[in-house]
Design an enzyme around this catalytic site. Structure first.
Site, mmCIF file in Angstrom:
data_model
loop_
_atom_site.group_PDB
_atom_site.id
_atom_site.type_symbol
_atom_site.label_atom_id
_atom_site.label_comp_id
_atom_site.label_asym_id
_atom_site.label_seq_id
_atom_site.Cartn_x
_atom_site.Cartn_y
_atom_site.Cartn_z
ATOM 1 N N ALA A 9 0.743 -1.080 -0.109
ATOM 2 C CA ALA A 9 0.107 -0.032 -0.010
ATOM 3 C C ALA A 9 0.839 1.339 0.002
ATOM 4 O O ALA A 9 0.502 2.313 -0.581
ATOM 5 C CB ALA A 9 -1.052 0.047 1.192
ATOM 6 N N ASN A 116 2.527 -6.760 -16.705
ATOM 7 C CA ASN A 116 2.321 -5.316 -16.994
ATOM 8 C C ASN A 116 1.095 -5.030 -17.092
ATOM 9 O O ASN A 116 0.476 -5.753 -18.070
ATOM 10 C CB ASN A 116 3.248 -4.901 -18.197
ATOM 11 C CG ASN A 116 3.614 -3.535 -18.324
ATOM 12 O OD1 ASN A 116 2.647 -2.659 -18.344
ATOM 13 N ND2 ASN A 116 4.938 -3.163 -18.423
ATOM 14 N N HIS A 146 14.929 0.528 -16.440
ATOM 15 C CA HIS A 146 14.056 0.977 -15.268
ATOM 16 C C HIS A 146 14.764 1.742 -14.390
ATOM 17 O O HIS A 146 15.934 1.855 -14.349
ATOM 18 C CB HIS A 146 13.424 -0.349 -14.551
ATOM 19 C CG HIS A 146 12.302 -0.923 -15.327
ATOM 20 N ND1 HIS A 146 12.464 -1.840 -16.363
ATOM 21 C CD2 HIS A 146 10.855 -0.805 -15.149
ATOM 22 C CE1 HIS A 146 11.235 -2.231 -16.615
ATOM 23 N NE2 HIS A 146 10.377 -1.576 -16.254
ATOM 24 N N LYS A 150 14.651 -0.622 -8.623
ATOM 25 C CA LYS A 150 13.881 -1.735 -8.945
ATOM 26 C C LYS A 150 14.593 -2.793 -8.523
ATOM 27 O O LYS A 150 15.839 -2.952 -8.723
ATOM 28 C CB LYS A 150 13.872 -1.833 -10.455
ATOM 29 C CG LYS A 150 13.220 -2.955 -11.234
ATOM 30 C CD LYS A 150 12.304 -2.935 -12.336
ATOM 31 C CE LYS A 150 11.693 -4.235 -12.880
ATOM 32 N NZ LYS A 150 10.638 -4.649 -11.892
ATOM 33 N N THR A 157 8.376 -7.786 -17.561
ATOM 34 C CA THR A 157 7.710 -7.408 -18.799
ATOM 35 C C THR A 157 8.593 -8.097 -20.099
ATOM 36 O O THR A 157 8.315 -8.540 -20.953
ATOM 37 C CB THR A 157 7.767 -5.928 -19.046
ATOM 38 O OG1 THR A 157 6.807 -5.541 -18.108
ATOM 39 C CG2 THR A 157 6.773 -5.815 -20.426
HETATM 40 N N1 LIG Z 1 2.407 -5.502 -13.354
HETATM 41 C C1 LIG Z 1 3.077 -4.090 -13.609
HETATM 42 O O1 LIG Z 1 2.234 -3.481 -14.414
HETATM 43 C C2 LIG Z 1 3.928 -3.435 -12.627
HETATM 44 C C3 LIG Z 1 3.976 -2.118 -12.614
HETATM 45 C C4 LIG Z 1 5.111 -1.583 -11.690
HETATM 46 C C5 LIG Z 1 5.518 -2.220 -10.842
HETATM 47 N N2 LIG Z 1 5.420 -3.631 -10.817
HETATM 48 C C6 LIG Z 1 5.923 -4.464 -9.757
HETATM 49 O O2 LIG Z 1 5.077 -4.049 -8.616
HETATM 50 C C7 LIG Z 1 6.201 -4.665 -7.513
HETATM 51 C C8 LIG Z 1 6.162 -3.377 -6.764
HETATM 52 O O3 LIG Z 1 6.801 -2.228 -7.377
HETATM 53 P P1 LIG Z 1 6.903 -0.672 -6.577
HETATM 54 O O4 LIG Z 1 7.894 -0.107 -7.434
HETATM 55 O O5 LIG Z 1 5.494 -0.130 -6.121
HETATM 56 O O6 LIG Z 1 7.822 -1.282 -5.256
HETATM 57 P P2 LIG Z 1 7.974 -0.636 -3.745
HETATM 58 O O7 LIG Z 1 9.134 -0.994 -3.386
HETATM 59 O O8 LIG Z 1 7.670 1.095 -4.342
HETATM 60 O O9 LIG Z 1 6.597 -0.571 -3.075
HETATM 61 C C9 LIG Z 1 6.520 -2.139 -2.777
HETATM 62 C C10 LIG Z 1 5.829 -2.079 -1.177
HETATM 63 O O10 LIG Z 1 5.512 -3.462 -0.586
HETATM 64 C C11 LIG Z 1 5.858 -3.396 0.618
HETATM 65 N N3 LIG Z 1 6.042 -4.512 1.011
HETATM 66 C C12 LIG Z 1 7.177 -5.443 1.255
HETATM 67 N N4 LIG Z 1 6.803 -6.592 1.800
HETATM 68 C C13 LIG Z 1 5.602 -6.618 2.057
HETATM 69 C C14 LIG Z 1 4.584 -7.659 2.558
HETATM 70 N N5 LIG Z 1 4.936 -8.669 2.896
HETATM 71 N N6 LIG Z 1 3.173 -7.303 2.482
HETATM 72 C C15 LIG Z 1 2.748 -5.860 2.175
HETATM 73 N N7 LIG Z 1 3.517 -5.088 1.887
HETATM 74 C C16 LIG Z 1 4.852 -5.293 1.634
HETATM 75 C C17 LIG Z 1 7.109 -2.327 0.646
HETATM 76 O O11 LIG Z 1 7.208 -1.863 1.945
HETATM 77 C C18 LIG Z 1 6.768 -1.168 -0.204
HETATM 78 O O12 LIG Z 1 5.833 -0.224 0.404
HETATM 79 C C19 LIG Z 1 7.736 -4.915 -8.390
HETATM 80 O O13 LIG Z 1 7.701 -6.216 -8.075
HETATM 81 C C20 LIG Z 1 7.193 -4.332 -9.629
HETATM 82 O O14 LIG Z 1 8.147 -4.877 -10.484
HETATM 83 C C21 LIG Z 1 4.531 -4.151 -11.798
HETATM 84 O O1 LIG Z 2 8.715 -0.034 -11.915
HETATM 85 C C1 LIG Z 2 8.790 -1.593 -11.975
HETATM 86 O O2 LIG Z 2 9.115 -2.275 -11.085
HETATM 87 C C2 LIG Z 2 7.966 -2.291 -13.071
HETATM 88 N N1 LIG Z 2 7.928 -3.314 -12.988
HETATM 89 C C3 LIG Z 2 7.207 -4.038 -14.073
HETATM 90 C C4 LIG Z 2 8.056 -5.273 -14.972
HETATM 91 O O3 LIG Z 2 8.934 -5.626 -13.875
HETATM 92 O O4 LIG Z 2 8.220 -5.393 -15.997
HETATM 93 C C5 LIG Z 2 6.469 -3.507 -15.361
HETATM 94 C C6 LIG Z 2 7.064 -2.181 -15.462
HETATM 95 C C7 LIG Z 2 7.366 -1.221 -14.304
#
Ligand SMILES: NC(=O)c1ccc[n+]([C@@H]2O[C@H](COP(=O)([O-])OP(=O)(O)OC[C@H]3O[C@@H](n4cnc5c(N)ncnc54)[C@H](O)[C@@H]3O)[C@@H](O)[C@H]2O)c1
Ligand SMILES: O=C(O)C1=N[C@H](C(=O)O)CCC1
Length: 252
Positions: A9, A116, A146, A150, A157
């Site tokens: 969150a 993604n 990225h 990250k 992706t």
């Molecule tokens: N699928 C998509 O479209 C997409 C897009 C962006 C990011 N992502 C992925 O989403 C994930 C998060 O990215 P982000 O940039 O927000 O990272 P971030 O580090 O900003 O946020 C992750 C959050 O998860 C929290 N966290 C850690 N362990 C936890 C637990 N056990 N339970 C609940 N919360 C917990 C952390 O404290 C942090 O606030 C990464 O794996 C990233 O690759 C995916």
């Molecule tokens: O910011 C990130 O972390 C992102 N993670 C996803 C990935 O691993 O492909 C999607 C793009 C942003």
């Protein structure tokens, strides 16, 4: 009203998604889960260790998870135990973690899992598939970039791109960066850039003799991922209990 809890969150994605859910007239943000302390748009954020009790108390329709792989596996199991539909954007899962997720979800709750959630990337994947079908004899190089924070590499992706290429071309060797003496065969080169606040860039180069085609996607704002995840949350509630991807949500 679709009642939503967000895990991760207080992270970059969690806060973006929280804002959209909070402003959506057809959704209710009922709280968040994180390992850090804080609040999310006026709602309670509880420690990850309390997820079961929180889901029982708040009875959300959907849990949206953007955390880290090991945490996401536990959160997914908790959602499945508590009959809560899932949207999972977390990346970096091992093959073993994917198997654990599949057995927690299949037959229990509906879940949209995608590396993604942007509409543009889902179209980009289709274009990559189409190009691979026609250009299998070209040299192929995948590049992603990225932000400096990250945690996983290559990106989820980029791994999906490699799966698509394997599906179309058969499994080819992947070479992660090149250094020293190299001889190009029919491997797929994979290149990772990390720096600054780059939101997310992906490109696939098909290099032939006397011509190249490059298919690229660049995200300028995390809103594209967040909007897609919220769209998936609206779509998933009430579906058959199995794993879906964003292509199902978009009807692609
Ligand atoms: N699928 C998509 O479209 C997409 C897009 C962006 C990011 N992502 C992925 O989403 C994930 C998060 O990215 P982000 O940039 O927000 O990272 P971030 O580090 O900003 O946020 C992750 C959050 O998860 C929290 N966290 C850690 N362990 C936890 C637990 N056990 N339970 C609940 N919360 C917990 C952390 O404290 C942090 O606030 C990464 O794996 C990233 O690759 C995916
Ligand atoms: O910011 C990130 O972390 C992102 N993670 C996803 C990935 O691993 O492909 C999607 C793009 C942003």
């Amino acid at each position: 009203m679709v009642k939503v809890v967000i895990s991760g969150a207080l992270g970059r994605m969690g806060t973006n998604i929280g804002r959209i859910v909070d402003e959506a007239p057809d959704m209710e943000l009922v709280g968040g889960i994180d390992v850090r302390e804080g609040t999310l748009f006026g709602t309670e954020v509880v420690p990850a260790a309390e997820i079961d009790a929180f889901l029982k108390e708040k009875k959300p329709d959907a849990l949206i998870d953007f955390t880290v792989a090991a945490a996401a596996v536990e959160n997914i199991k908790a959602a499945a135990r508590n009959d809560v539909a899932l949207i999972v954007g977390t990346t970096g899962f091992s093959p073993e973690q994917r198997t654990t997720i599949a057995s927690a979800v299949e037959g229990h709750v509906p879940a949209v899992i995608s590396s993604n959630f942007s509409v543009g990337v889902n179209i980009f994947w289709k274009l990559v598939r189409e190009a691979a079908r026609e250009l299998g004899d070209y040299d192929i190089e995948v590049t992603e970039a990225h932000h400096r924070y990250k945690k996983d590499a290559p990106s989820g992706t980029a791994k999906t791109i490699l799966e698509i290429l394997d599906q179309e071309l058969g499994s080819r060797e992947k070479v992660y960066g090149r250094v020293g003496e190299t001889e190009r065969k029919d491997e797929i080169g994979v290149h990772v850039i990390r720096g600054g606040d780059i939101v997310g860039d992906h490109s696939v180069l098909f290099a032939g003799n006397f011509e190249c085609i490059e298919i690229s996607h660049r995200a300028y704002d995390r809103a594209v991922f967040a909007q897609g995840a919220v769209r998936a949350a609206r779509w998933v509630v009430g579906r058959e209990p199995r794993i879906y991807d964003m292509q199902d949500v978009l009807g692609l």
